[in-house]
Design a protein around this motif. Structure first.
Motif, PDB file in Angstrom:
ATOM      1  N   TRP A   7       4.509  -0.486   7.858  1.00 21.15           N
ATOM      2  CA  TRP A   7       5.605   0.306   7.303  1.00 21.15           C
ATOM      3  C   TRP A   7       6.938  -0.173   7.870  1.00 21.15           C
ATOM      4  O   TRP A   7       6.988  -0.882   8.879  1.00 21.15           O
ATOM      5  CB  TRP A   7       5.408   1.790   7.574  1.00 21.15           C
ATOM      6  N   THR A   8       7.982   0.211   7.182  1.00 23.02           N
ATOM      7  CA  THR A   8       9.350  -0.051   7.639  1.00 23.02           C
ATOM      8  C   THR A   8      10.129   1.253   7.543  1.00 23.02           C
ATOM      9  O   THR A   8       9.825   2.111   6.706  1.00 23.02           O
ATOM     10  CB  THR A   8      10.048  -1.102   6.762  1.00 23.02           C
ATOM     11  N   THR A   9      11.157   1.396   8.368  1.00 23.85           N
ATOM     12  CA  THR A   9      11.948   2.619   8.332  1.00 23.85           C
ATOM     13  C   THR A   9      13.319   2.391   8.945  1.00 23.85           C
ATOM     14  O   THR A   9      13.499   1.476   9.763  1.00 23.85           O
ATOM     15  CB  THR A   9      11.224   3.763   9.085  1.00 23.85           C
ATOM     16  N   THR A  10      14.264   3.188   8.524  1.00 22.55           N
ATOM     17  CA  THR A  10      15.610   3.143   9.127  1.00 22.55           C
ATOM     18  C   THR A  10      15.827   4.336  10.050  1.00 22.55           C
ATOM     19  O   THR A  10      16.894   4.476  10.623  1.00 22.55           O
ATOM     20  CB  THR A  10      16.686   3.173   8.023  1.00 22.55           C
ATOM     21  N   THR A  11      14.826   5.185  10.158  1.00 18.17           N
ATOM     22  CA  THR A  11      14.925   6.347  11.043  1.00 18.17           C
ATOM     23  C   THR A  11      14.216   6.025  12.353  1.00 18.17           C
ATOM     24  O   THR A  11      13.820   4.892  12.608  1.00 18.17           O
ATOM     25  CB  THR A  11      14.278   7.564  10.376  1.00 18.17           C
ATOM     26  N   ALA A  12      14.022   7.023  13.177  1.00 23.96           N
ATOM     27  CA  ALA A  12      13.325   6.815  14.446  1.00 23.96           C
ATOM     28  C   ALA A  12      11.927   6.273  14.186  1.00 23.96           C
ATOM     29  O   ALA A  12      11.216   6.738  13.292  1.00 23.96           O
ATOM     30  CB  ALA A  12      13.238   8.144  15.200  1.00 23.96           C
ATOM     31  N   ALA A  13      11.545   5.270  14.926  1.00 30.51           N
ATOM     32  CA  ALA A  13      10.263   4.617  14.706  1.00 30.51           C
ATOM     33  C   ALA A  13       9.108   5.586  14.925  1.00 30.51           C
ATOM     34  O   ALA A  13       9.070   6.310  15.916  1.00 30.51           O
ATOM     35  CB  ALA A  13      10.122   3.420  15.635  1.00 30.51           C
ATOM     36  N   ALA A  14       8.177   5.589  13.981  1.00 28.63           N
ATOM     37  CA  ALA A  14       6.977   6.406  14.143  1.00 28.63           C
ATOM     38  C   ALA A  14       6.060   5.739  15.164  1.00 28.63           C
ATOM     39  O   ALA A  14       6.235   4.573  15.513  1.00 28.63           O
ATOM     40  CB  ALA A  14       6.269   6.541  12.800  1.00 28.63           C
ATOM     41  N   ASP A  15       5.101   6.503  15.631  1.00 25.00           N
ATOM     42  CA  ASP A  15       4.180   5.997  16.638  1.00 25.00           C
ATOM     43  C   ASP A  15       3.416   4.788  16.087  1.00 25.00           C
ATOM     44  O   ASP A  15       2.647   4.927  15.126  1.00 25.00           O
ATOM     45  CB  ASP A  15       3.197   7.102  17.018  1.00 25.00           C
ATOM     46  N   PRO A  16       3.619   3.604  16.664  1.00 25.08           N
ATOM     47  CA  PRO A  16       2.923   2.411  16.168  1.00 25.08           C
ATOM     48  C   PRO A  16       1.408   2.520  16.239  1.00 25.08           C
ATOM     49  O   PRO A  16       0.704   1.747  15.586  1.00 25.08           O
ATOM     50  CB  PRO A  16       3.439   1.295  17.093  1.00 25.08           C
ATOM     51  N   ALA A  45      13.133  -0.231  11.993  1.00 23.31           N
ATOM     52  CA  ALA A  45      11.895  -0.557  12.692  1.00 23.31           C
ATOM     53  C   ALA A  45      10.889  -1.083  11.684  1.00 23.31           C
ATOM     54  O   ALA A  45      10.822  -0.602  10.549  1.00 23.31           O
ATOM     55  CB  ALA A  45      11.335   0.673  13.405  1.00 23.31           C
ATOM     56  N   VAL A  46      10.135  -2.069  12.086  1.00 25.42           N
ATOM     57  CA  VAL A  46       9.104  -2.659  11.240  1.00 25.42           C
ATOM     58  C   VAL A  46       7.809  -2.732  12.036  1.00 25.42           C
ATOM     59  O   VAL A  46       7.804  -3.192  13.184  1.00 25.42           O
ATOM     60  CB  VAL A  46       9.503  -4.081  10.773  1.00 25.42           C
ATOM     61  N   VAL A  47       6.726  -2.265  11.430  1.00 22.71           N
ATOM     62  CA  VAL A  47       5.409  -2.303  12.059  1.00 22.71           C
ATOM     63  C   VAL A  47       4.427  -2.852  11.033  1.00 22.71           C
ATOM     64  O   VAL A  47       4.341  -2.328   9.915  1.00 22.71           O
ATOM     65  CB  VAL A  47       4.957  -0.893  12.508  1.00 22.71           C
ATOM     66  N   LEU A  48       3.709  -3.905  11.369  1.00 18.06           N
ATOM     67  CA  LEU A  48       2.702  -4.421  10.454  1.00 18.06           C
ATOM     68  C   LEU A  48       1.625  -5.167  11.211  1.00 18.06           C
ATOM     69  O   LEU A  48       1.840  -5.650  12.332  1.00 18.06           O
ATOM     70  CB  LEU A  48       3.308  -5.334   9.388  1.00 18.06           C
ATOM     71  N   ALA A  49       0.449  -5.269  10.579  1.00 20.40           N
ATOM     72  CA  ALA A  49      -0.641  -6.078  11.107  1.00 20.40           C
ATOM     73  C   ALA A  49      -0.556  -7.441  10.447  1.00 20.40           C
ATOM     74  O   ALA A  49      -0.497  -7.540   9.220  1.00 20.40           O
ATOM     75  CB  ALA A  49      -1.981  -5.417  10.802  1.00 20.40           C
ATOM     76  N   ALA A  50      -0.536  -8.499  11.242  1.00 24.04           N
ATOM     77  CA  ALA A  50      -0.363  -9.856  10.716  1.00 24.04           C
ATOM     78  C   ALA A  50      -1.448 -10.775  11.251  1.00 24.04           C
ATOM     79  O   ALA A  50      -1.958 -10.588  12.363  1.00 24.04           O
ATOM     80  CB  ALA A  50       1.015 -10.392  11.086  1.00 24.04           C
ATOM     81  N   GLY A 202      16.933  -0.558   4.649  1.00 17.13           N
ATOM     82  CA  GLY A 202      16.637   0.715   4.010  1.00 17.13           C
ATOM     83  C   GLY A 202      16.588   0.689   2.497  1.00 17.13           C
ATOM     84  O   GLY A 202      16.215   1.677   1.876  1.00 17.13           O
ATOM     85  N   ALA A 203      16.956  -0.421   1.880  1.00 22.40           N
ATOM     86  CA  ALA A 203      16.944  -0.524   0.417  1.00 22.40           C
ATOM     87  C   ALA A 203      15.752  -1.355  -0.032  1.00 22.40           C
ATOM     88  O   ALA A 203      15.478  -2.422   0.537  1.00 22.40           O
ATOM     89  CB  ALA A 203      18.243  -1.147  -0.075  1.00 22.40           C
ATOM     90  N   LEU A 204      15.056  -0.875  -1.051  1.00 25.39           N
ATOM     91  CA  LEU A 204      13.908  -1.588  -1.615  1.00 25.39           C
ATOM     92  C   LEU A 204      14.261  -2.044  -3.027  1.00 25.39           C
ATOM     93  O   LEU A 204      14.597  -1.231  -3.890  1.00 25.39           O
ATOM     94  CB  LEU A 204      12.673  -0.685  -1.660  1.00 25.39           C
ATOM     95  N   ARG A 205      14.176  -3.343  -3.263  1.00 22.55           N
ATOM     96  CA  ARG A 205      14.459  -3.907  -4.588  1.00 22.55           C
ATOM     97  C   ARG A 205      13.216  -4.628  -5.089  1.00 22.55           C
ATOM     98  O   ARG A 205      12.654  -5.469  -4.382  1.00 22.55           O
ATOM     99  CB  ARG A 205      15.640  -4.884  -4.527  1.00 22.55           C
ATOM    100  N   GLU A 206      12.812  -4.295  -6.310  1.00 19.40           N
ATOM    101  CA  GLU A 206      11.625  -4.912  -6.895  1.00 19.40           C
ATOM    102  C   GLU A 206      12.033  -5.844  -8.037  1.00 19.40           C
ATOM    103  O   GLU A 206      12.883  -5.497  -8.855  1.00 19.40           O
ATOM    104  CB  GLU A 206      10.661  -3.837  -7.399  1.00 19.40           C
TER     105      GLU A 206
END
Length: 550
Positions: A7-16, A45-50, A202-206
């Protein structure tokens, strides 16, 4: 290959730590060692499994599905001086992105979905292959975006709920699947096939980078004899999809898989082939499939199915499917894939052949009814022209509608999920975009000629099996569902549709539901189709909603 989660977010990072739960829900997809990428700054904040992360370039990649043209890409990028020392498809994708940026999707072939974090540009790229062979779900809330390969993983991400979308339920009841981007959950939608999404600040463009060519006006094809040119296009796609072998084939009695096996035999000896049928089915495809296998000298495996085995798998497979099953025969695919996975890890399938080549009987009679809204077989309500679609021929309108709905949101979802659940990667040469583009450039009569469906494939099979003495015949899996609901499935139907624990009764008129169940169980009328639809919806509510966060 690996499932996508993050996930990605512009707010406080959620628990990774929530990432671990998402990855756990995708364990059947994860065949590579994954690392948690956590990139937190003041404004995002950006959190992902890679499966691939390179600090020097600032790129982290999760890739679901092999790149069919990996060999070609390696040669091209290697000549350009890119380091490909790890030799993985994820690394190859990262280098291709370095070179082509977001246009990288236009250079990829095959079935894929990926998430790519570019730390230098502070940009996340999400993408899906052209026909939607690989899944990718999104949960968008404000400036935050969660993503995953499956809904049951996505609902474990922060801020993604599991509330049912009742409007989507209505759509499912009308046509037995939910057309994307909608799903049965309010907070979850699909990234459209042939689309990439960019998240930045914070902006998503498709952006839709490819649409099926049948959605556009026909463009005249090249010179030459069309049947031979079609064989050449399909042969190239088959060869590409055989990379990384050994690769088998799911062989039915139809034209699609017969052509694939014929072409596979050009590039490998003793191709492993797999067919399934029911022991007491007089119209089983097993005999026709065995003839094709014998002619091409394949290592043939027959799986004789018992109807009880198919139905016993239903509840657990609805969870794996992420949605109710459209047809009872869909479950049989899992048993076939499970047997094939004991011998190979990948197999070619004929999926998509009917939707690309015009292989359904309705393609012969609906043409004269376009462009109105019509019912086919009393079930599908087909608006044969999308309002955004240019004026095209009737056949192209119908095929485009199916390619962007039924194919992506039901047929491919079903086969991809059942293959994944059985640890078998299914690959679909008919859905190579160059094959689709070539066929779409031909006159309509190359696909549907009078009452003859997929004419060009029939002619191709005649040449590929000129001395086989076999005429392909597609019969499909036949299950006496009405009788089973009065016998082995009687308790299941009664408990799920009229028991105290029923979660879906609020969707229906109780008196009408009771009448349908009573009439069917008493053998007064056959309501097997509607009862199957209702039963699967109830199973999905019970199994999915109770286990999604388990």
């Amino acid at each position: 290959m690996c499932g996508l989660a993050g996930w990605t977010t512009t707010t406080a990072a959620a628990d990774p730590a929530a990432l671990a739960g998402m990855v756990e829900a995708l364990s059947q997809r994860n065949h590579e060692e994954l690392c948690a990428v956590i990139d937190q700054q003041a404004r995002r904040a950006v959190v992902l499994a890679a499966s691939y992360s390179d600090e020097a370039s600032g790129l982290s990649v999760a890739l679901d599905g092999p790149l069919a043209n990996a060999g070609e890409l390696k040669l091209d990028l290697g000549r350009r001086g890119y380091d490909l020392s790890r030799g993985t498809h994820a690394e190859l994708l990262a280098r291709a992105y370095q070179h082509w940026d977001k246009d990288v999707v236009k250079h990829l072939r095959g079935a894929f979905a990926f998430a790519l974090w570019d730390a230098n540009k502070e940009r996340l790229m999400l993408a899906r292959d052209r026909f939607g062979q690989k899944p990718l779900y999104l949960g968008v809330a404000g400036g935050s975006v969660a993503f995953a390969s499956e809904m049951r993983a996505l609902v474990r991400a922060p801020s993604v709920g599991i509330a049912v979308d009742t409007e989507a339920v209505g759509e499912y009841l009308a046509q037995r699947y939910v057309r994307g981007p909608r799903t049965l959950l309010k907070d979850v939608r699909k990234l459209a096939p042939g689309t990439y999404a960019l998240w930045q600040f914070g902006a998503l463009r498709e952006t839709r980078y490819w649409t099926p060519p049948d959605g556009q006006s026909a463009v005249a094809g090249g010179d030459g004899e069309p049947v031979e040119a079609f064989i050449a296009q399909l042969d190239e796609a088959v060869k590409l999809h055989m990379a990384g072998g050994p690769v088998g084939a799911l062989l039915s009695g139809g034209y699609d898989s017969a052509a694939i096996v014929a072409l596979m035999s050009r590039h490998a000896s003793a191709v492993p082939t797999f067919s399934a049928g029911f022991a007491d089915d007089k119209k089983s495809e097993l005999a026709a499939a065995a003839q094709v296998a014998k002619h091409f000298g394949t290592e043939h495996h027959e799986i004789v199915l018992q109807r009880r085995d198919v139905l016993a798998q239903l509840p657990q497979l609805v969870v794996a499917r992420d949605a109710p099953f459209c047809r009872p025969a869909d479950v049989a695919l899992y048993l076939l894939a499970r047997e094939a996975s004991r011998h190979v890890k990948a197999a070619l399938s004929g999926d998509g052949g009917d939707e690309i080549l015009g292989g359904y009987r309705r393609h012969t009679f609906l043409r004269g009814l376009a462009p109105g809204r019509v019912k086919a077989n009393g079930l599908f309500l087909i608006p044969v022209r999308d309002p955004a679609q240019p004026e095209t021929g009737e056949l192209r309108q119908i095929l485009y509608y199916e390619q962007t709905g039924w194919l992506a949101d039901n047929l491919l979802e079903r086969s991809e999920r059942m293959g994944t659940a059985a640890a078998l990667e299914l690959r679909n040469p008919f859905l190579d975009h160059r094959v689709a583009e070539y066929v779409s450039s031909l006159p309509d009569a190359a696909r549907v000629r009078g009452l003859s469906t997929k004419w060009i494939l029939r002619k191709a099979d005649e040449r590929l099996m000129a001395d086989a003495g076999v005429k392909p015949r597609k019969a499909g899996f036949r299950i006496p569902l009405g009788e089973l609901m009065r016998g082995d499935m009687r308790e299941l139907v009664a408990d799920h549709l009229r028991g105290a624990g029923c979660l879906t009764r609020a969707y229906y008129e109780p008196a009408v539901l009771e009448r349908l169940v009573d009439e069917h169980l008493a053998a007064k009328r056959n309501h097997e189709e509607i009862l199957w639809t209702l039963l699967n919806l109830e199973i999905w509510h019970r199994a999915y909603l109770s286990r999604a966060r388990a």
